[in-house]
Design a protein around this motif. Structure first.
Motif, PDB file in Angstrom:
ATOM      1  N   TRP A 137      -6.780  -7.335 -10.967  1.00  0.00           N
ATOM      2  CA  TRP A 137      -7.010  -8.706  -9.836  1.00  0.00           C
ATOM      3  C   TRP A 137      -5.925  -9.230  -9.750  1.00  0.00           C
ATOM      4  CZ3 TRP A 137      -7.246 -13.857  -9.425  1.00  0.00           C
ATOM      5  CH2 TRP A 137      -7.866 -14.246  -8.326  1.00  0.00           C
ATOM      6  N   VAL A 138      -5.362  -9.941 -10.881  1.00  0.00           N
ATOM      7  CA  VAL A 138      -3.992 -10.696 -10.615  1.00  0.00           C
ATOM      8  C   VAL A 138      -2.858  -9.898  -9.816  1.00  0.00           C
ATOM      9  CG1 VAL A 138      -2.131 -11.870 -11.916  1.00  0.00           C
ATOM     10  CG2 VAL A 138      -4.587 -12.269 -12.658  1.00  0.00           C
ATOM     11  N   ARG A 139      -2.630  -8.697 -10.395  1.00  0.00           N
ATOM     12  CA  ARG A 139      -1.741  -7.907  -9.960  1.00  0.00           C
ATOM     13  C   ARG A 139      -1.902  -7.835  -8.180  1.00  0.00           C
ATOM     14  NH1 ARG A 139      -2.409  -1.846 -10.813  1.00  0.00           N
ATOM     15  NH2 ARG A 139      -4.024  -2.163  -9.149  1.00  0.00           N
ATOM     16  N   ASN A 140      -3.136  -7.422  -7.792  1.00  0.00           N
ATOM     17  CA  ASN A 140      -3.610  -7.144  -6.355  1.00  0.00           C
ATOM     18  C   ASN A 140      -3.198  -8.472  -5.763  1.00  0.00           C
ATOM     19  OD1 ASN A 140      -3.932  -4.763  -7.284  1.00  0.00           O
ATOM     20  ND2 ASN A 140      -5.822  -4.643  -6.690  1.00  0.00           N
ATOM     21  N   ALA A 141      -3.674  -9.728  -6.119  1.00  0.00           N
ATOM     22  CA  ALA A 141      -3.397 -10.844  -5.587  1.00  0.00           C
ATOM     23  C   ALA A 141      -1.916 -11.102  -5.449  1.00  0.00           C
ATOM     24  CB  ALA A 141      -4.421 -12.361  -6.351  1.00  0.00           C
ATOM     25  N   LEU A 142      -1.289 -10.882  -6.546  1.00  0.00           N
ATOM     26  CA  LEU A 142       0.303 -11.195  -6.210  1.00  0.00           C
ATOM     27  C   LEU A 142       0.768 -10.329  -5.186  1.00  0.00           C
ATOM     28  CD1 LEU A 142       1.128 -11.952 -10.077  1.00  0.00           C
ATOM     29  CD2 LEU A 142       1.003 -13.920  -8.042  1.00  0.00           C
ATOM     30  N   LEU A 143       0.484  -9.073  -5.262  1.00  0.00           N
ATOM     31  CA  LEU A 143       0.991  -8.290  -4.312  1.00  0.00           C
ATOM     32  C   LEU A 143       0.967  -8.535  -2.726  1.00  0.00           C
ATOM     33  CD1 LEU A 143       0.141  -4.505  -5.488  1.00  0.00           C
ATOM     34  CD2 LEU A 143       2.532  -5.448  -4.961  1.00  0.00           C
ATOM     35  N   LYS A 144      -0.324  -9.484  -2.638  1.00  0.00           N
ATOM     36  CA  LYS A 144      -0.701  -9.915  -1.337  1.00  0.00           C
ATOM     37  C   LYS A 144       0.138 -11.000  -0.904  1.00  0.00           C
ATOM     38  CE  LYS A 144      -5.455  -8.195  -1.077  1.00  0.00           C
ATOM     39  NZ  LYS A 144      -6.851  -8.403  -1.151  1.00  0.00           N
ATOM     40  N   LEU A 145       0.888 -11.678  -2.102  1.00  0.00           N
ATOM     41  CA  LEU A 145       1.137 -12.947  -2.004  1.00  0.00           C
ATOM     42  C   LEU A 145       3.084 -12.857  -1.401  1.00  0.00           C
ATOM     43  CD1 LEU A 145      -0.358 -15.421  -4.296  1.00  0.00           C
ATOM     44  CD2 LEU A 145      -0.725 -15.456  -1.829  1.00  0.00           C
ATOM     45  N   VAL A 146       3.436 -11.472  -1.871  1.00  0.00           N
ATOM     46  CA  VAL A 146       4.827 -11.488  -1.819  1.00  0.00           C
ATOM     47  C   VAL A 146       5.320 -11.479  -0.271  1.00  0.00           C
ATOM     48  CG1 VAL A 146       6.706  -9.826  -2.197  1.00  0.00           C
ATOM     49  CG2 VAL A 146       5.092  -9.846  -3.712  1.00  0.00           C
ATOM     50  N   PRO A 147       6.075 -12.635  -0.227  1.00  0.00           N
ATOM     51  CA  PRO A 147       6.618 -12.599   1.254  1.00  0.00           C
ATOM     52  C   PRO A 147       7.085 -11.283   1.860  1.00  0.00           C
ATOM     53  CG  PRO A 147       7.813 -14.090  -0.151  1.00  0.00           C
ATOM     54  CD  PRO A 147       6.908 -13.375  -1.049  1.00  0.00           C
ATOM     55  N   PRO A 148       7.178 -11.012   3.019  1.00  0.00           N
ATOM     56  CA  PRO A 148       8.050  -9.815   3.730  1.00  0.00           C
ATOM     57  C   PRO A 148       9.160  -9.951   3.396  1.00  0.00           C
ATOM     58  CG  PRO A 148       6.246 -10.666   5.212  1.00  0.00           C
ATOM     59  CD  PRO A 148       6.359 -11.568   4.201  1.00  0.00           C
ATOM     60  N   ILE A 149      10.006 -11.167   3.331  1.00  0.00           N
ATOM     61  CA  ILE A 149      11.508 -11.337   3.269  1.00  0.00           C
ATOM     62  C   ILE A 149      11.878 -10.910   1.810  1.00  0.00           C
ATOM     63  CG2 ILE A 149      11.158 -13.677   2.652  1.00  0.00           C
ATOM     64  CD1 ILE A 149      14.089 -12.395   4.705  1.00  0.00           C
ATOM     65  N   ALA A 150      11.113 -10.780   0.800  1.00  0.00           N
ATOM     66  CA  ALA A 150      11.376 -10.504  -0.593  1.00  0.00           C
ATOM     67  C   ALA A 150      11.188  -9.045  -0.609  1.00  0.00           C
ATOM     68  CB  ALA A 150      10.160 -11.148  -1.502  1.00  0.00           C
ATOM     69  N   ASN A 151      10.240  -8.474   0.120  1.00  0.00           N
ATOM     70  CA  ASN A 151      10.228  -6.860   0.124  1.00  0.00           C
ATOM     71  C   ASN A 151      11.585  -6.497   0.909  1.00  0.00           C
ATOM     72  OD1 ASN A 151       8.057  -6.378  -1.378  1.00  0.00           O
ATOM     73  ND2 ASN A 151       6.398  -7.021   0.571  1.00  0.00           N
ATOM     74  N   GLN A 152      11.833  -7.074   1.816  1.00  0.00           N
ATOM     75  CA  GLN A 152      12.970  -6.575   2.621  1.00  0.00           C
ATOM     76  C   GLN A 152      14.481  -6.516   1.833  1.00  0.00           C
ATOM     77  OE1 GLN A 152      12.969  -5.631   6.086  1.00  0.00           O
ATOM     78  NE2 GLN A 152      10.807  -5.359   5.902  1.00  0.00           N
ATOM     79  N   LYS A 153      14.481  -7.851   0.972  1.00  0.00           N
ATOM     80  CA  LYS A 153      15.752  -7.633   0.257  1.00  0.00           C
ATOM     81  C   LYS A 153      15.788  -6.787  -0.881  1.00  0.00           C
ATOM     82  CE  LYS A 153      17.749 -11.944  -1.633  1.00  0.00           C
ATOM     83  NZ  LYS A 153      17.441 -13.370  -2.059  1.00  0.00           N
ATOM     84  N   GLN A 154      14.332  -6.438  -1.333  1.00  0.00           N
ATOM     85  CA  GLN A 154      14.523  -5.654  -2.362  1.00  0.00           C
ATOM     86  C   GLN A 154      14.794  -4.358  -1.943  1.00  0.00           C
ATOM     87  OE1 GLN A 154      14.042  -5.097  -5.611  1.00  0.00           O
ATOM     88  NE2 GLN A 154      13.223  -3.182  -5.849  1.00  0.00           N
TER      89      GLN A 154
END
Ligand SMILES: Cc1cc2nc3c(=O)[nH]c(=O)nc-3n(C[C@H](O)[C@H](O)[C@H](O)COP(=O)(O)OP(=O)(O)OC[C@H]3O[C@@H](n4cnc5c(N)ncnc54)[C@H](O)[C@@H]3O)c2cc1C
Length: 375
Positions: free
Chosen positions: A348-365
């Motif tokens: 539950w925590v993992r899924n909630a956190l995944l939804k919160l990751v801002p797109p910019i953080a994913n783009q950076k990665q």
């Protein structure tokens, strides 16, 4: 100087092509009697496609495969947890991520290298190091070579015989891969999906007209792996997933344990070096194993253009590649653990956190993964 490459996988073939384009004569020795990869697909990400563009085989690969522009992680019912848009990378680097049948990719590479340079049924069994290298094969033949490149995969004979002892690590995840013929719903055409459940996950992607490649993983310490019916194992997943499994002939499934190579200190010595899985095999959770092998070839090629002595070239190659390959191995290992949590609260925590990751953080990665080394 003559150069022998052991292994005609994606790493060995891409390295061969890179060297040939610099007028270096190479001979590839492949243990298998044919270039016949497992019946599965593969995603060649933006970083690998940039290299293939430079090698002149980008459009052949795009034509044989399927371009993808988004990456989706979902829950078992295909509700999005994370979506990464790849359009900005396509614009920046001028290439797409491509999902393709492994056989088609290896065919394109082998055609470009030329079959006359690929010696099949030549399984390396022993290496003698004198001034040069004497390579002994299972068929009782032997050859001499000045330069040796080990592209012989995770269980590399070159690594095991010429480098310090290494260790393979079992992720305790068991994997099935398959390809089926079906019309995938249009919403899945340009985006591979990985659905994360409880101790198991299922990924699928279109690799061509009416062709879908999929993979399924379960925690092997918690589930039975032998003789299971995957429709039952993934019974709580979306009906599209169950349809994919049902449409795949069971006897065409390819099964394997998920293992990687504990990072090793040295990838080169004198006139020998390791590329691809032989040097830095990773778990498949970032879809980067083969892409990293392709990057190895790219860096070797760029260093050869500088005309440095060979030993310096190999040392520089390791210096430029090791950090990124290590980042992939470590991140992929952690992703594998995260994707197959079994604890309800943790999920539950993992899924909630995944939804919160801002797109910019994913783009950076993604940028750190797609950017090629500056040589
Ligand atoms: C489930 C799964 C999914 C994956 N998905 C992706 C993905 O989507 N994208 C991605 O980039 N990567 C992916 N990978 C990783 C990718 O498959 C590997 O990283 C890649 O194939 C490594 O290429 P290689 O050429 O280094 O080694 P290999 O593909 O292992 O090739 C080694 C070659 O050497 C030959 N050989 C071995 N020993 C000898 C010997 N003694 N003598 C002669 N020949 C020998 C073998 O027959 C083989 O042809 C995935 C891996 C798995 C397990």
């Amino acid at each position: 100087m003559n150069t022998a490459i052991i292994g005609a996988g994606i790493g060995g073939l891409t390295t061969a092509l890179t060297l040939q384009q610099r007028n270096i004569d190479v001979a590839i020795y492949e243990g298998a009697p044919a270039i016949k990869p497992v019946g599965a697909g593969i995603i060649m990400a933006n970083n690998a496609m940039q290299v293939f563009q430079q090698l002149g085989i980008q459009s052949a690969i795009e034509k044989a495969g399927n371009k993808i522009s988004r990456l989706r992680i979902t829950d078992p019912q295909l509700h999005d947890l994370s979506v990464i848009d790849l359009h900005s990378f396509e614009a920046k680097y001028g290439v797409h991520n491509v999902a393709i049948h492994r056989g088609a990719l290896q065919q394109i590479l082998a055609d470009a290298v030329g079959y006359e340079h690929i010696h099949l049924s030549k399984r390396l069994s022993r290496i003698e190091k004198n001034d040069d290298f004497t390579l002994y094969f299972d068929d009782h033949t032997a050859i001499q070579t000045n330069v040796l490149i080990g592209a012989d995969g995770i269980k590399s004979v070159v690594r095991n015989q010429l480098f310090e002892q290494s260790q393979l690590r079992n992720a305790h995840q068991y994997c099935w891969r398959g390809i089926c013929e079906m019309d995938l719903h249009e919403r899945h055409h340009n985006a591979p999906v990985e659905a994360w459940g409880k101790g198991k996950r299922f990924g699928f992607v279109k690799i061509g007209a009416k062709k879908v490649y999929w993979y399924a993983l379960i925690n092997s310490l918690s589930f039975t792996t032998h003789g299971v019916n995957l429709v039952n194992v993934f019974g709580d997943f979306h009906r599209d997933i169950l349809e994919i499994i049902s449409n795949t002939p069971q006897q065409q499934l390819f099964e394997s344990e998920i293992i990687d190579l504990k990072p090793i200190a040295k990838w080169h010595a004198d006139r020998v070096c390791l590329v691809g899985d032989a040097a830095h095999a990773t778990t498949p959770n970032m879809g980067q194993g083969a892409c990293q092998a392709v990057e190895d070839a790219y860096v070797l090629g760029k260093l050869l253009d500088k005309g440095l002595p060979l030993e310096k070239t190999f040392a520089e190659y390791q210096r430029l590649r090791q950090k990124k390959a290590r980042m992939i191995v470590d991140t992929s290992w952690r992703m594998g653990q995260l994707s197959q949590l079994e604890n309800d609260w943790g999920i539950w925590v993992r899924n909630a956190l995944l939804k919160l990751v801002p797109p910019i953080a994913n783009q950076k990665q993604m940028e750190t993964v797609f950017r090629l080394a500056t040589v």
